[in-house]
Design a protein around this motif. Structure first.
Motif, short mmCIF file in Angstrom:
data_model
loop_
_atom_site.label_atom_id
_atom_site.label_comp_id
_atom_site.label_asym_id
_atom_site.label_seq_id
_atom_site.Cartn_x
_atom_site.Cartn_y
_atom_site.Cartn_z
N MET A 44 80.33 8.64 -68.50
CA MET A 44 78.93 8.25 -68.34
C MET A 44 78.84 7.12 -67.32
O MET A 44 79.64 6.20 -67.31
N ALA A 45 77.81 7.18 -66.50
CA ALA A 45 77.58 6.16 -65.46
C ALA A 45 77.13 4.85 -66.10
O ALA A 45 76.47 4.84 -67.14
N VAL A 46 77.49 3.77 -65.44
CA VAL A 46 77.08 2.44 -65.87
C VAL A 46 76.28 1.79 -64.75
O VAL A 46 76.22 2.30 -63.63
N ALA A 47 75.68 0.65 -65.05
CA ALA A 47 74.81 -0.04 -64.10
C ALA A 47 75.49 -0.28 -62.76
O ALA A 47 74.88 -0.07 -61.70
N ARG A 48 76.73 -0.69 -62.76
CA ARG A 48 77.47 -0.97 -61.53
C ARG A 48 77.50 0.26 -60.61
O ARG A 48 77.48 0.13 -59.39
N ASP A 49 77.53 1.45 -61.22
CA ASP A 49 77.62 2.69 -60.44
C ASP A 49 76.33 3.03 -59.71
O ASP A 49 76.37 3.70 -58.68
N ILE A 50 75.20 2.60 -60.23
CA ILE A 50 73.92 3.02 -59.65
C ILE A 50 73.13 1.89 -59.01
O ILE A 50 72.11 2.12 -58.37
N MET A 51 73.60 0.64 -59.18
CA MET A 51 72.85 -0.50 -58.66
C MET A 51 72.96 -0.57 -57.14
O MET A 51 73.87 -0.05 -56.53
N THR A 52 72.01 -1.28 -56.55
CA THR A 52 72.07 -1.63 -55.14
C THR A 52 72.67 -3.03 -55.08
O THR A 52 72.12 -3.97 -55.65
N ALA A 53 73.81 -3.15 -54.40
CA ALA A 53 74.51 -4.43 -54.35
C ALA A 53 73.94 -5.36 -53.28
O ALA A 53 74.03 -6.58 -53.42
N GLN A 54 73.38 -4.81 -52.23
CA GLN A 54 72.79 -5.62 -51.16
C GLN A 54 71.34 -5.91 -51.53
O GLN A 54 70.44 -5.20 -51.13
N VAL A 55 71.15 -6.97 -52.31
CA VAL A 55 69.83 -7.28 -52.88
C VAL A 55 69.09 -8.27 -52.00
O VAL A 55 69.64 -9.28 -51.58
N VAL A 56 67.83 -7.97 -51.74
CA VAL A 56 66.95 -8.93 -51.09
C VAL A 56 66.45 -9.85 -52.20
O VAL A 56 65.89 -9.39 -53.20
N SER A 57 66.68 -11.15 -52.04
CA SER A 57 66.23 -12.12 -53.03
C SER A 57 65.59 -13.29 -52.31
O SER A 57 65.65 -13.40 -51.09
N VAL A 58 64.94 -14.16 -53.08
CA VAL A 58 64.35 -15.38 -52.54
C VAL A 58 64.93 -16.56 -53.30
O VAL A 58 65.43 -16.41 -54.41
N LYS A 59 64.88 -17.72 -52.69
CA LYS A 59 65.39 -18.95 -53.31
C LYS A 59 64.28 -19.62 -54.12
O LYS A 59 63.09 -19.44 -53.85
N VAL A 104 73.78 3.72 -68.37
CA VAL A 104 72.51 4.03 -67.72
C VAL A 104 71.40 4.30 -68.74
O VAL A 104 70.25 3.92 -68.51
N ASP A 105 71.73 4.92 -69.87
CA ASP A 105 70.71 5.16 -70.89
C ASP A 105 70.11 3.85 -71.39
O ASP A 105 68.91 3.75 -71.60
N SER A 106 70.95 2.85 -71.58
CA SER A 106 70.48 1.55 -72.03
C SER A 106 69.60 0.89 -70.97
O SER A 106 68.57 0.29 -71.27
N VAL A 107 70.00 1.01 -69.71
CA VAL A 107 69.21 0.46 -68.61
C VAL A 107 67.85 1.16 -68.54
O VAL A 107 66.81 0.51 -68.38
N ALA A 108 67.85 2.48 -68.71
CA ALA A 108 66.60 3.25 -68.70
C ALA A 108 65.67 2.78 -69.81
O ALA A 108 64.46 2.62 -69.61
N GLU A 109 66.23 2.53 -70.97
CA GLU A 109 65.45 2.05 -72.12
C GLU A 109 64.85 0.68 -71.82
O GLU A 109 63.67 0.42 -72.10
N LYS A 110 65.62 -0.21 -71.23
CA LYS A 110 65.13 -1.55 -70.89
C LYS A 110 63.99 -1.46 -69.87
O LYS A 110 62.99 -2.17 -70.00
N LEU A 111 64.15 -0.62 -68.86
CA LEU A 111 63.10 -0.46 -67.86
C LEU A 111 61.82 0.07 -68.50
O LEU A 111 60.72 -0.39 -68.20
#
Length: 154
Positions: free
Chosen positions: A1-16, A111-118
């Motif tokens: 089963m896929a986990v968050a690390r597998d589907i996340m975008t690592a190059q994140v645009v963020s602000v300070k 991923v199922d847990s992430v989907a539930e949180k979203l």
């Protein structure tokens, strides 16, 4: 089963945290995202700012309706909503505007847990953090949908 690390975008645009609200708006317009994480100098997530937060910051603040009984003021509307509206309308920095009651995903979370949180939190994206709440990536609803349908990122 896929986990968050597998589907996340690592190059994140963020602000300070000390970026201006105007700068945050410019970032969101430039990148076309629904929300952006707010990070401190060590890269720890301090909050999230959404397009909705920015729109709320420009609205007029309405005082809650109150009734007076025996010299006491009893709000008919919620003071929490008023306080939140007031906080947003007076914010000058990202930290002041950011929503701080965050839901996070952990890198090894399925991923199922992430989907539930979203779904439960009604947000467009979740920051993926390590045990010190340092930003590792971000997962959007589209990322989860692709994973659940067995599709790969375009």
């Amino acid at each position: 089963m896929a986990v968050a690390r597998d589907i996340m975008t690592a190059q994140v645009v963020s602000v300070k945290t000390d970026d201006s609200v105007d700068a945050v708006a410019e970032v969101l317009l430039r990148v076309g995202h629904h929300s952006v994480p707010v990070v401190d100098g060590a890269g720890r997530v301090q909050g999230m700012i959404s397009q909705e937060d920015l729109i709320d910051a420009t609205r007029k603040v309405h005082l809650p309706t109150v009734i007076t009984i025996l010299d006491s003021f009893i709000p008919l509307g919620g003071y929490k909503e008023f306080a939140d509206d007031l906080r947003k309308s007076t914010a000058t920095t990202a930290q002041q505007l950011a929503s701080v009651n965050l839901v996070y995903a952990e890198a090894d979370e399925d991923v199922d847990s992430v989907a539930e949180k979203l779904s439960q939190s009604h947000v467009h994206a979740l920051p993926v953090v390590d045990h010190d709440k340092r930003l590792l990536g971000i997962i959007t609803r589209s990322d989860v949908l692709r994973a659940l349908l067995g599709k790969t990122k375009p």
